[in-house]
Motif scaffolding. Structure first.
Motif, PDB file in Angstrom:
ATOM      1  N   VAL A 168      14.918  39.252  24.502  1.00  0.00           N
ATOM      2  CA  VAL A 168      13.734  39.470  25.324  1.00  0.00           C
ATOM      3  C   VAL A 168      14.111  39.268  26.792  1.00  0.00           C
ATOM      4  CG1 VAL A 168      13.073  37.058  24.950  1.00  0.00           C
ATOM      5  CG2 VAL A 168      11.372  38.668  25.772  1.00  0.00           C
ATOM      6  N   SER A 169      13.512  40.067  27.681  1.00  0.00           N
ATOM      7  CA  SER A 169      13.768  39.918  29.119  1.00  0.00           C
ATOM      8  C   SER A 169      12.823  38.868  29.690  1.00  0.00           C
ATOM      9  CB  SER A 169      13.555  41.258  29.839  1.00  0.00           C
ATOM     10  OG  SER A 169      12.221  41.701  29.675  1.00  0.00           O
ATOM     11  N   VAL A 170      13.374  37.865  30.359  1.00  0.00           N
ATOM     12  CA  VAL A 170      12.554  36.764  30.890  1.00  0.00           C
ATOM     13  C   VAL A 170      12.987  36.415  32.310  1.00  0.00           C
ATOM     14  CG1 VAL A 170      12.018  35.750  28.640  1.00  0.00           C
ATOM     15  CG2 VAL A 170      14.082  35.036  29.845  1.00  0.00           C
ATOM     16  N   CYS A 171      12.040  35.881  33.069  1.00  0.00           N
ATOM     17  CA  CYS A 171      12.334  35.394  34.409  1.00  0.00           C
ATOM     18  C   CYS A 171      11.264  34.391  34.802  1.00  0.00           C
ATOM     19  CB  CYS A 171      12.393  36.538  35.422  1.00  0.00           C
ATOM     20  SG  CYS A 171      10.829  37.432  35.628  1.00  0.00           S
ATOM     21  N   ALA A 172      11.478  33.696  35.892  1.00  0.00           N
ATOM     22  CA  ALA A 172      10.466  32.792  36.417  1.00  0.00           C
ATOM     23  C   ALA A 172       9.294  33.606  36.967  1.00  0.00           C
ATOM     24  CB  ALA A 172      11.066  31.924  37.513  1.00  0.00           C
ATOM     25  N   PRO A 173       8.076  33.087  36.876  1.00  0.00           N
ATOM     26  CA  PRO A 173       6.905  33.848  37.367  1.00  0.00           C
ATOM     27  C   PRO A 173       7.045  34.314  38.806  1.00  0.00           C
ATOM     28  CG  PRO A 173       6.195  31.931  36.114  1.00  0.00           C
ATOM     29  CD  PRO A 173       7.691  31.802  36.271  1.00  0.00           C
ATOM     30  N   GLU A 189      15.762  45.596  42.198  1.00  0.00           N
ATOM     31  CA  GLU A 189      15.737  44.563  43.232  1.00  0.00           C
ATOM     32  C   GLU A 189      16.087  43.170  42.723  1.00  0.00           C
ATOM     33  OE1 GLU A 189      11.849  44.677  44.871  1.00  0.00           O
ATOM     34  OE2 GLU A 189      12.168  46.559  45.973  1.00  0.00           O
ATOM     35  N   THR A 190      16.200  43.011  41.413  1.00  0.00           N
ATOM     36  CA  THR A 190      16.369  41.672  40.832  1.00  0.00           C
ATOM     37  C   THR A 190      17.748  41.521  40.203  1.00  0.00           C
ATOM     38  OG1 THR A 190      14.017  41.681  40.301  1.00  0.00           O
ATOM     39  CG2 THR A 190      15.370  39.987  39.253  1.00  0.00           C
ATOM     40  N   PRO A 191      18.470  40.428  40.497  1.00  0.00           N
ATOM     41  CA  PRO A 191      19.745  40.183  39.810  1.00  0.00           C
ATOM     42  C   PRO A 191      19.526  40.100  38.296  1.00  0.00           C
ATOM     43  CG  PRO A 191      19.506  38.728  41.704  1.00  0.00           C
ATOM     44  CD  PRO A 191      18.179  39.401  41.513  1.00  0.00           C
ATOM     45  N   LEU A 192      20.426  40.689  37.547  1.00  0.00           N
ATOM     46  CA  LEU A 192      20.360  40.645  36.087  1.00  0.00           C
ATOM     47  C   LEU A 192      21.300  39.558  35.606  1.00  0.00           C
ATOM     48  CD1 LEU A 192      20.357  44.478  35.262  1.00  0.00           C
ATOM     49  CD2 LEU A 192      18.416  42.960  35.742  1.00  0.00           C
ATOM     50  N   LEU A 235      14.999  28.761  37.071  1.00  0.00           N
ATOM     51  CA  LEU A 235      15.097  28.430  38.497  1.00  0.00           C
ATOM     52  C   LEU A 235      14.823  29.627  39.408  1.00  0.00           C
ATOM     53  CD1 LEU A 235      18.236  26.104  38.396  1.00  0.00           C
ATOM     54  CD2 LEU A 235      15.863  25.416  38.811  1.00  0.00           C
ATOM     55  N   GLY A 236      14.623  30.807  38.811  1.00  0.00           N
ATOM     56  CA  GLY A 236      14.261  31.970  39.605  1.00  0.00           C
ATOM     57  C   GLY A 236      15.421  32.783  40.133  1.00  0.00           C
ATOM     58  N   GLU A 253       4.661  27.656  27.848  1.00  0.00           N
ATOM     59  CA  GLU A 253       4.340  26.702  28.914  1.00  0.00           C
ATOM     60  C   GLU A 253       4.297  27.345  30.294  1.00  0.00           C
ATOM     61  OE1 GLU A 253       7.164  23.542  28.616  1.00  0.00           O
ATOM     62  OE2 GLU A 253       6.350  22.769  26.714  1.00  0.00           O
ATOM     63  N   GLY A 254       4.623  28.628  30.377  1.00  0.00           N
ATOM     64  CA  GLY A 254       4.556  29.327  31.657  1.00  0.00           C
ATOM     65  C   GLY A 254       5.768  29.142  32.546  1.00  0.00           C
ATOM     66  N   LEU A 255       6.835  28.522  32.018  1.00  0.00           N
ATOM     67  CA  LEU A 255       8.055  28.388  32.806  1.00  0.00           C
ATOM     68  C   LEU A 255       8.737  29.742  32.978  1.00  0.00           C
ATOM     69  CD1 LEU A 255       9.537  25.137  31.203  1.00  0.00           C
ATOM     70  CD2 LEU A 255       8.466  25.355  33.453  1.00  0.00           C
ATOM     71  N   LEU A 256       8.541  30.608  31.987  1.00  0.00           N
ATOM     72  CA  LEU A 256       9.108  31.949  32.018  1.00  0.00           C
ATOM     73  C   LEU A 256       8.023  32.960  31.665  1.00  0.00           C
ATOM     74  CD1 LEU A 256      12.487  31.391  30.111  1.00  0.00           C
ATOM     75  CD2 LEU A 256      12.240  31.772  32.572  1.00  0.00           C
ATOM     76  N   VAL A 257       8.230  34.189  32.100  1.00  0.00           N
ATOM     77  CA  VAL A 257       7.357  35.293  31.711  1.00  0.00           C
ATOM     78  C   VAL A 257       8.237  36.442  31.225  1.00  0.00           C
ATOM     79  CG1 VAL A 257       5.511  34.688  33.299  1.00  0.00           C
ATOM     80  CG2 VAL A 257       7.339  36.215  34.074  1.00  0.00           C
ATOM     81  N   ASP A 258       7.632  37.334  30.452  1.00  0.00           N
ATOM     82  CA  ASP A 258       8.312  38.533  29.966  1.00  0.00           C
ATOM     83  C   ASP A 258       7.718  39.723  30.710  1.00  0.00           C
ATOM     84  OD1 ASP A 258       9.349  40.691  28.654  1.00  0.00           O
ATOM     85  OD2 ASP A 258       8.484  40.213  26.699  1.00  0.00           O
TER      86      ASP A 258
END
Length: 299
Positions: A168-173, A189-192, A235-236, A253-258
């Motif tokens: 699954v693809s995840v990142c910080a909000p 625009e986002t580092p992978l 950590l974003g 818990e909202g630390l990450l979003v998909d």
């Protein structure tokens, strides 16, 4: 039975410590004896073997060629004796020790949080978890059980499938903003964040979902383990591909979003692995049945 030509156990203990620590004085401190006592035991052992086990100089001692070979085998043997002794003590105390080797991130994010449930169900079994990315030798007494990712084919081992894997693809909000909400813009625009043990994960994800992959290499940041990749995502630092069962808590818990809601399935599965000899062991059977009862997506 023929009498075994064994040297003094005390001399072997001293030799193991001195060889491991590379110092007679440090070995003496660990063993709570004098340095002269260590030297005496080493000399007695060398006299019995008829060769020098250490090269001595003003700067200290190092294992000789004979010493290195002998130390490797003595260390393994003493460890087996120690493990056997511990196992007997635990059994006398009403416990069976089950040594499990598994992948680091699987242990920290999935297995260990669930072990309290296993302990409640089987209070007489003590689970000792060791983490490694390598498949340990399960034909020795060091480990009875392994949990590994693969195709299920390991020579001489019995493999029971546990669950599949979906990335699954995840990142910080904070990584997802109004100006990059479009998936293509987010990707450009986002580092992978890539786990280096899965070099094909991002190219496969992009190809499966119809995105260009020509410029991926310029946008990738590599990490050695899923645990490190996961922390970087929290950590974003970018967008990561992580097995879904490892991030259920962070997502809830909202630390990450998909942000993409796009996933890919792996052609590999996680397996419960053990040797044929330990397959019918009661602790192994209990642990296997418990593992099969676990829902991998329950946080």
């Amino acid at each position: 039975m023929k009498k075994l030509p064994l040297p003094s156990l005390n001399a072997l203990r001293v030799f193991e410590a001195a060889g491991r620590l590379g110092s007679f004085s440090v070995a003496a401190e660990e063993l709570l004896v004098t340095q002269s006592a260590v030297s005496r035991q080493i000399i007695l052992l060398e006299d019995e073997l008829g060769c020098s086990l250490f090269s001595r100089s003003r700067s200290g001692v190092t294992l000789s060629t004979y010493g290195r070979e002998y130390h490797a085998r003595v260390s393994r043997s003493l460890l087996e004796v120690s493990d056997a002794t511990e196992a007997i003590k635990l059994k006398r105390a009403g416990l069976n020790i089950l040594r499990v080797t598994t992948l680091p991130t699987l242990a920290s994010h999935w297995l260990i949080p669930r072990l309290l449930d296993f302990k409640k169900r089987h209070p007489g079994i003590a689970v000792d978890v060791s983490c490694s990315n390598m498949l340990e030798d399960l034909t020795t007494n060091a480990f009875q059980v392994g949990i590994r990712l693969g195709t299920g084919h390991w020579d001489g081992l019995n493999a029971t499938p546990l669950f599949g894997e979906e990335l699954v693809s995840v990142c910080a909000p904070k990584v997802v903003r109004e100006d990059n909400a479009d998936i293509r813009k987010l990707l450009s625009e986002t580092p992978l964040l890539q786990t280096t043990t899965r070099p094909d994960a991002w190219p496969q994800w992009l190809e499966e979902h119809g995105f260009e992959k020509t410029d991926v290499s310029e946008n990738l940041i590599g990490f050695q383990d899923f645990f490190i990749t996961l922390q970087a995502a929290i950590l974003g630092h970018g967008l990561a591909l992580i097995p879904s069962f490892l991030v259920q808590r962070e997502l809830s818990e909202g630390l990450l979003v998909d942000p993409t809601k796009l996933r890919i399935s792996s052609d590999r599965q996680y397996y419960f692995v053990c040797s044929a000899d330990s397959m019918e062991s009661q602790p192994v059977t209990h642990f296997r049945n418990w593992m099969l009862s676990q829902d991998p997506l329950m946080a």
